[in-house]
Enzyme design. Structure first.
Site, mmCIF file in Angstrom:
data_model
loop_
_atom_site.group_PDB
_atom_site.id
_atom_site.type_symbol
_atom_site.label_atom_id
_atom_site.label_comp_id
_atom_site.label_asym_id
_atom_site.label_seq_id
_atom_site.Cartn_x
_atom_site.Cartn_y
_atom_site.Cartn_z
ATOM 1 N N LYS A 174 45.507 -10.992 44.053
ATOM 2 C CA LYS A 174 45.825 -9.635 43.945
ATOM 3 C C LYS A 174 46.952 -9.332 43.266
ATOM 4 C CE LYS A 174 47.932 -6.335 46.729
ATOM 5 N NZ LYS A 174 48.979 -5.884 47.862
ATOM 6 N N CYS B 155 39.901 5.424 56.695
ATOM 7 C CA CYS B 155 39.277 4.179 57.336
ATOM 8 C C CYS B 155 40.471 3.067 57.830
ATOM 9 C CB CYS B 155 38.499 3.489 56.374
ATOM 10 S SG CYS B 155 37.412 2.303 57.155
ATOM 11 N N CYS C 90 36.413 7.944 61.653
ATOM 12 C CA CYS C 90 34.841 8.187 61.325
ATOM 13 C C CYS C 90 34.207 9.278 61.461
ATOM 14 C CB CYS C 90 34.087 7.008 62.284
ATOM 15 S SG CYS C 90 34.737 5.346 62.207
ATOM 16 N N CYS D 118 34.466 11.007 57.992
ATOM 17 C CA CYS D 118 34.293 10.179 57.006
ATOM 18 C C CYS D 118 33.049 10.652 56.341
ATOM 19 C CB CYS D 118 34.163 8.745 57.403
ATOM 20 S SG CYS D 118 33.396 7.713 56.037
ATOM 21 N N CYS E 139 27.645 4.338 57.112
ATOM 22 C CA CYS E 139 28.253 3.013 57.266
ATOM 23 C C CYS E 139 28.031 2.468 58.686
ATOM 24 C CB CYS E 139 29.735 3.704 57.411
ATOM 25 S SG CYS E 139 30.831 2.059 58.030
HETATM 26 S S1 SF4 Z 1 32.379 5.244 58.912
HETATM 27 FE FE1 SF4 Z 1 32.816 3.341 58.311
HETATM 28 S S2 SF4 Z 1 33.993 3.674 56.365
HETATM 29 FE FE2 SF4 Z 1 34.087 5.556 57.201
HETATM 30 S S3 SF4 Z 1 36.074 5.594 58.496
HETATM 31 FE FE3 SF4 Z 1 34.389 4.809 59.772
HETATM 32 S S4 SF4 Z 1 34.335 2.452 59.372
HETATM 33 FE FE4 SF4 Z 1 35.803 3.600 57.643
#
Ligand code: SF4
Length: 371
Positions: A274, A342, A349, A352, A358
């Site tokens: 990294k 996230c 979520c 998101c 997801c």
């Molecule tokens: S939906 Fe998935 S990518 Fe989006 S914040 Fe939640 S866990 Fe993270």
């Protein structure tokens, strides 16, 4: 000897003519006068008849009477006819109205039926779409559709700033220093940022710049003194060791020039994949691999892009999955997303843009709905 009978054109009766001429002329003259009188009388009768007819026509009383009778007659006829026609018309109108009403009712029925059918079709279509969407969601594969996921997250990141955007390692270091020392401070920032928030790294790097920590000074400074400078970052003891070792190798092995090859970098103790990949990007603008930190590792697993236990395993799998055009930006993209949405403990979520795709997000939102 009796006189000869003489026939005339107008008078066919026989006339006994006298023998002498004088009487004869007198009689003939009388006959002629008589014939003329007959003609005159006939003519007068004819004129009278004409006069009578003329008077009859021109007589206003007779004319009015005649016209009145004619009008009454016509009115009488028309009245009956109108009554008959009106009756027929009314009947036709009633039938037309009835037919029109029936037609309208039929049209309305059809329209209502069509609307009902249309509504049913629409509802059915929406239901099918929802079912298809649900099926699609159920079958949605984030790994197979990683480009769509990437694009959706990028759309969010393009409009939301995260700490990495203003405090990232590429922005650290004293830009007024010579290239080798400036690059060394960038390398220090990357080592210090491991398992540390960007805000803390930024705070410590300000002290590093202020203390003018160059390659030579990093070699010379006592570990305890360097540790005091970087004490806010996690694992500061180990990081002092890594920084001092890297400074000695760079000075002694590479003559102050930090290697620009990944393989050379990762041979230096304390510089892993990294750090090496990030440094090559920040210092030399080279992308030879994906820099995977805890954010990239966590989000890649939540999205099921990969199924791995360590960041290094994630790096290997991500480099297999993602097209090379994504390698340069995926670190910044997911680090910033991990800092703002996230998050490790409480991912947001609900906001998101890939929550319906997801797997981790669907599990979490489904669980929250039950509560
Ligand atoms: S939906 Fe998935 S990518 Fe989006 S914040 Fe939640 S866990 Fe993270």
């Amino acid at each position: 000897m009796p006189p000869k009978q003489q026939k005339t054109k107008k008078n066919k009766k026989a006339v006994d003519l006298p023998e002498n001429d004088k009487d004869k002329e007198e009689i003939l003259e009388n006959i002629k006068i008589t014939e003329q009188n007959d003609e005159l009388k006939s003519e007068i009768d004819s004129l009278d008849q004409f006069k009578f007819q003329k008077e009859e026509v021109n007589n206003p009383i007779k004319k009015t009477r005649k016209q009145k009778l004619q009008i009454e007659y016509e009115q009488s006829v028309n009245k009956v006819e109108r009554a008959s026609r009106k009756k027929l018309l009314d009947k036709n109108i009633d039938e037309d109205d009835k037919n029109q009403k029936q037609q309208t009712n039929n049209q309305l029925d059809n329209q209502n039926g069509n609307e009902e059918k249309s509504e049913q079709v629409k509802n059915q279509s929406e239901e099918n779409n929802n079912q298809n969407e649900q099926k699609k969601k159920g079958k949605y594969n984030c790994r197979e559709n990683y480009e769509e996921i990437y694009s959706l997250i990028k759309g969010y990141r393009d409009t939301h700033t995260a700490p990495v955007d203003t405090l990232g390692c590429d922005l650290q270091g004293d830009e007024s220093l010579p290239t080798n020392d400036r690059n060394f401070q960038k390398l220090m920032a990357i080592i210090l940022s491991v398992q540390t928030k960007d805000e803390t790294t930024d705070l410590v790097m300000k002290k590093v710049v202020k203390e003018k920590i160059t390659i030579d000074k990093a070699v010379e400074i006592p570990s305890s003194e360097l540790k005091e400078i970087i004490k806010q970052v996690n694992f500061n003891g180990k990081k002092v060791e890594y920084i001092k070792n890297a400074a000695e190798v760079i000075k002694n092995t590479y003559n102050y020039v930090i290697p620009d090859q990944y393989e050379d970098l990762i041979k230096i103790k304390g510089i892993g994949p990294k750090v090496a990949n990030l440094f090559l990007q920040c210092a030399y603008n080279k992308t030879v691999g994906i820099a995977v930190d805890t954010h990239v590792h966590r989000i890649s697993n939540r999205l099921e892009w990969v199924s791995t236990k360590t960041p290094e395993q994630t790096r290997i799998e991500l480099e297999k999955l993602l097209d090379k055009k994504y390698w340069e930006d995926v670190n910044n993209l997911l680090v910033g997303y991990g800092q703002s949405v996230c998050k490790p403990q409480n991912p947001q979520c609900q906001i998101c843009p890939v929550k319906d795709k997801c797997p981790e997000g669907r599990r979490r939102l489904k669980g929250k709905k039950k509560i």
